[in-house]
Design a protein around this motif. Structure first.
Motif, PDB file in Angstrom:
ATOM      1  N   VAL A   7       0.808  -1.222   0.000  1.00  0.00           N
ATOM      2  CA  VAL A   7       0.000   0.000   0.000  1.00  0.00           C
ATOM      3  C   VAL A   7       0.842   1.274   0.000  1.00  0.00           C
ATOM      4  N   LEU A   8       2.075   1.221   0.479  1.00  0.00           N
ATOM      5  CA  LEU A   8       2.952   2.392   0.480  1.00  0.00           C
ATOM      6  C   LEU A   8       3.945   2.318  -0.681  1.00  0.00           C
ATOM      7  N   GLU A   9       4.317   3.488  -1.176  1.00  0.00           N
ATOM      8  CA  GLU A   9       5.280   3.579  -2.281  1.00  0.00           C
ATOM      9  C   GLU A   9       6.669   3.227  -1.767  1.00  0.00           C
ATOM     10  N   ALA A  10       7.227   2.145  -2.238  1.00  0.00           N
ATOM     11  CA  ALA A  10       8.550   1.716  -1.778  1.00  0.00           C
ATOM     12  C   ALA A  10       9.619   2.721  -2.209  1.00  0.00           C
ATOM     13  N   GLU A 126      -3.976  11.754   5.209  1.00  0.00           N
ATOM     14  CA  GLU A 126      -3.594  10.601   4.396  1.00  0.00           C
ATOM     15  C   GLU A 126      -2.170  10.147   4.685  1.00  0.00           C
ATOM     16  N   ILE A 127      -1.256  11.111   4.784  1.00  0.00           N
ATOM     17  CA  ILE A 127       0.149  10.791   5.040  1.00  0.00           C
ATOM     18  C   ILE A 127       0.293  10.026   6.347  1.00  0.00           C
ATOM     19  N   TYR A 128      -0.479  10.448   7.346  1.00  0.00           N
ATOM     20  CA  TYR A 128      -0.345   9.839   8.674  1.00  0.00           C
ATOM     21  C   TYR A 128      -1.087   8.506   8.774  1.00  0.00           C
ATOM     22  N   ALA A 129      -2.382   8.524   8.471  1.00  0.00           N
ATOM     23  CA  ALA A 129      -3.245   7.406   8.842  1.00  0.00           C
ATOM     24  C   ALA A 129      -2.910   6.103   8.130  1.00  0.00           C
ATOM     25  N   ILE A 130      -2.794   6.140   6.810  1.00  0.00           N
ATOM     26  CA  ILE A 130      -2.586   4.893   6.074  1.00  0.00           C
ATOM     27  C   ILE A 130      -1.231   4.281   6.421  1.00  0.00           C
ATOM     28  N   SER A 131      -0.207   5.103   6.484  1.00  0.00           N
ATOM     29  CA  SER A 131       1.126   4.583   6.813  1.00  0.00           C
ATOM     30  C   SER A 131       1.187   4.057   8.241  1.00  0.00           C
ATOM     31  N   HIS A 132       0.358   4.624   9.113  1.00  0.00           N
ATOM     32  CA  HIS A 132       0.396   4.172  10.503  1.00  0.00           C
ATOM     33  C   HIS A 132      -0.232   2.789  10.660  1.00  0.00           C
ATOM     34  N   HIS A 133      -1.174   2.466   9.816  1.00  0.00           N
ATOM     35  CA  HIS A 133      -1.685   1.088   9.805  1.00  0.00           C
ATOM     36  C   HIS A 133      -0.551   0.119   9.452  1.00  0.00           C
ATOM     37  N   VAL A 134       0.280   0.506   8.493  1.00  0.00           N
ATOM     38  CA  VAL A 134       1.410  -0.328   8.100  1.00  0.00           C
ATOM     39  C   VAL A 134       2.412  -0.429   9.239  1.00  0.00           C
ATOM     40  N   HIS A 135       2.648   0.693   9.909  1.00  0.00           N
ATOM     41  CA  HIS A 135       3.570   0.703  11.044  1.00  0.00           C
ATOM     42  C   HIS A 135       3.168  -0.320  12.099  1.00  0.00           C
ATOM     43  N   HIS A 136       1.891  -0.414  12.398  1.00  0.00           N
ATOM     44  CA  HIS A 136       1.446  -1.365  13.415  1.00  0.00           C
ATOM     45  C   HIS A 136       1.523  -2.807  12.913  1.00  0.00           C
ATOM     46  N   ALA A 137       1.221  -3.006  11.662  1.00  0.00           N
ATOM     47  CA  ALA A 137       1.250  -4.365  11.119  1.00  0.00           C
ATOM     48  C   ALA A 137       2.680  -4.889  10.972  1.00  0.00           C
ATOM     49  N   HIS A 162       8.815   7.387   2.817  1.00  0.00           N
ATOM     50  CA  HIS A 162       8.249   6.055   3.065  1.00  0.00           C
ATOM     51  C   HIS A 162       6.738   6.026   3.289  1.00  0.00           C
ATOM     52  N   GLN A 163       6.145   7.152   3.621  1.00  0.00           N
ATOM     53  CA  GLN A 163       4.740   7.134   4.021  1.00  0.00           C
ATOM     54  C   GLN A 163       3.712   7.379   2.909  1.00  0.00           C
ATOM     55  N   PRO A 164       4.072   7.996   1.795  1.00  0.00           N
ATOM     56  CA  PRO A 164       3.054   8.211   0.747  1.00  0.00           C
ATOM     57  C   PRO A 164       2.476   6.910   0.204  1.00  0.00           C
ATOM     58  N   VAL A 165       1.224   6.984  -0.192  1.00  0.00           N
ATOM     59  CA  VAL A 165       0.523   5.828  -0.747  1.00  0.00           C
ATOM     60  C   VAL A 165       1.124   5.435  -2.092  1.00  0.00           C
ATOM     61  N   ASN A 166       1.182   4.151  -2.327  1.00  0.00           N
ATOM     62  CA  ASN A 166       1.661   3.615  -3.600  1.00  0.00           C
ATOM     63  C   ASN A 166       0.851   4.221  -4.749  1.00  0.00           C
ATOM     64  N   ARG A 167       1.523   4.694  -5.767  1.00  0.00           N
ATOM     65  CA  ARG A 167       0.849   5.344  -6.898  1.00  0.00           C
ATOM     66  C   ARG A 167       0.366   4.365  -7.956  1.00  0.00           C
ATOM     67  N   SER A 168       0.596   3.065  -7.716  1.00  0.00           N
ATOM     68  CA  SER A 168       0.206   2.051  -8.704  1.00  0.00           C
ATOM     69  C   SER A 168      -0.743   1.023  -8.099  1.00  0.00           C
ATOM     70  N   LEU A 169      -1.596   1.467  -7.208  1.00  0.00           N
ATOM     71  CA  LEU A 169      -2.536   0.549  -6.574  1.00  0.00           C
ATOM     72  C   LEU A 169      -3.580   0.060  -7.573  1.00  0.00           C
ATOM     73  N   SER A 170      -4.013  -1.161  -7.397  1.00  0.00           N
ATOM     74  CA  SER A 170      -5.154  -1.648  -8.172  1.00  0.00           C
ATOM     75  C   SER A 170      -6.398  -0.916  -7.669  1.00  0.00           C
ATOM     76  N   GLU A 171      -7.444  -0.960  -8.458  1.00  0.00           N
ATOM     77  CA  GLU A 171      -8.675  -0.273  -8.044  1.00  0.00           C
ATOM     78  C   GLU A 171      -9.218  -0.870  -6.746  1.00  0.00           C
ATOM     79  N   LYS A 172      -9.061  -2.154  -6.567  1.00  0.00           N
ATOM     80  CA  LYS A 172      -9.518  -2.822  -5.345  1.00  0.00           C
ATOM     81  C   LYS A 172      -8.764  -2.297  -4.122  1.00  0.00           C
ATOM     82  N   ARG A 176      -9.831   0.146  -0.794  1.00  0.00           N
ATOM     83  CA  ARG A 176      -9.538  -0.181   0.608  1.00  0.00           C
ATOM     84  C   ARG A 176      -8.933   1.025   1.319  1.00  0.00           C
ATOM     85  N   CYS A 177      -8.089   1.769   0.611  1.00  0.00           N
ATOM     86  CA  CYS A 177      -7.521   2.991   1.188  1.00  0.00           C
ATOM     87  C   CYS A 177      -8.611   4.027   1.442  1.00  0.00           C
ATOM     88  N   VAL A 178      -9.507   4.177   0.489  1.00  0.00           N
ATOM     89  CA  VAL A 178     -10.614   5.118   0.647  1.00  0.00           C
ATOM     90  C   VAL A 178     -11.441   4.742   1.874  1.00  0.00           C
TER      91      VAL A 178
END
Length: 359
Positions: A7-10, A126-137, A162-172, A176-178
């Motif tokens: 989910v995050l841009e490597a 967006e910068i905080y919340a989505i990446s923080h889910h990854v941080h916990h996982a 490290h925290q921005p959302v991947n720019r090549s996500l599938s629609e599915k 999930r991010c939305v």
């Protein structure tokens, strides 16, 4: 787990090395990645990281004016309290416990809007919340966006690197991010707009929200204390915006195991409870990692939790309709495991000490 890993841009140096361990870039590599991620001329999809850091830059003149033109001891005290306590606590209330973990729910959108804008807006949700889910996982493992084992700069510049959302996500995966952002009230892109802008949030609405927030608080502080107070508080907000980027490096022991017996009960990662962040912002980090969906993380009597006090007050006046409090569970699991079904600790009116009732 594929979503969490993708989910995050490597970064260009990757999350893992050839041996499957954490990729540890040099400072030069980190800075190169940072400048690349802020370059909106090269790629307009860098707009969110660029905007986040430009907000910090925009606050620098206020700090300069306060120090060299409007400095006063009163202003310094106000700046300290606002940056350390007000903004720190708000960050815990809004970004951490609500946007990421949904530890409580508002009764209606009005109270959500009020809480969202209690302070100057600096960090995009967006910068905080989505990446923080990854941080916990993936905490303290490769893929954790602010893995303290990567070093200070690895964490400090993580919001861009490290925290921005991947720019090549599938629609599915985009949907999930939305869904992860829906409860925050942030205006999101549709999938076609996401492909254009590379973000979940729409740039127009996000930037307009920041301008309106700053204009409102500029007017309030100016009416209360003139341009001197504006400079003190806006400058202090800039200091907080820089300082908060150091937290996860400190909060995970600077990459070392600094957990203490009887203080840090979560053994699954390197998070630690620190007195200063706990007192000024209610951020008892090891407790939070133990029960991430709890609206309270200050469990022990000495663990002041200003964020919890706000949430509890909002519940009292009806602004918060529901919250999860893990304190009884903490005492049941770790402090008094011999007693079953412990309910909320209460204070004895005779001794004034905390006692535990059982069902």
């Amino acid at each position: 787990m594929a979503f969490i890993h993708d989910v995050l841009e490597a970064p260009s140096y990757g999350w893992k090395n050839a041996d499957g361990e954490l990729s540890q870039p040099t400072n030069k590599q980190i800075f190169k990645e940072f400048t690349s991620r802020l370059n909106i001329f090269k790629n307009k999809k860098n707009w969110l990281s660029f905007t986040a850091w430009m907000m910090v830059v925009a606050l620098a003149p206020f700090l300069y004016l306060f120090i060299f033109k409007y400095f006063s001891l009163t202003g310094l005290i106000i700046a300290f309290v606002y940056s350390m306590m007000v903004m720190g606590t708000h960050g815990t209330i809004w970004y951490h416990r609500y946007c990421t973990h949904g530890a409580y729910k508002f009764s209606n959108n009005f109270w959500r809007f009020v809480t969202q804008n209690l302070t100057l807006k600096i960090i995009p949700e967006e910068i905080y919340a989505i990446s923080h889910h990854v941080h916990h996982a993936l905490s303290d493992t490769p893929g954790d966006p602010y893995n303290a084992q990567g070093g200070f700069l690895y964490c400090f510049l993580a919001d861009a690197n490290h925290q921005p959302v991947n720019r090549s996500l599938s629609e599915k995966h985009f949907e999930r991010c939305v869904k992860l952002m829906k409860h925050t009230g942030v205006t999101t892109n549709n999938y076609k707009q996401y492909q254009k802008w590379g973000s979940i949030a729409h740039p127009f609405h996000m930037i307009l929200g920041v301008i309106a927030n700053w204009a409102f608080w500029f007017a309030v502080f100016y009416l209360l204390g003139g341009i001197g107070l504006v400079c003190a508080i806006f400058g202090a907000a800039g200091v907080w915006a820089v300082g908060v980027r150091t937290f996860n490096y400190e909060g995970h022991g600077k990459g070392e195991d600094k957990r203490r017996e009887g203080v840090d009960y979560n053994k699954k990662d390197m998070s630690i409870n620190q007195v200063w962040p706990g007192i000024v912002a209610g951020e008892w980090h090891n407790n939070h990692h133990l029960y991430p969906k709890s609206a309270r993380s200050g469990f022990k009597p000495y663990q002041v939790d200003s964020a919890w006090y706000y949430i509890k007050f909002m519940s009292f006046i009806g602004a918060v309709s529901h919250y999860h409090d893990a304190k009884p569970q903490f005492y049941k699991d770790y402090v008094r495991p011999d007693i079953k079904n412990i309910v909320e600790p209460v204070f004895c009116p005779v001794t004034g000490k905390q006692i535990f009732a059982t069902e």
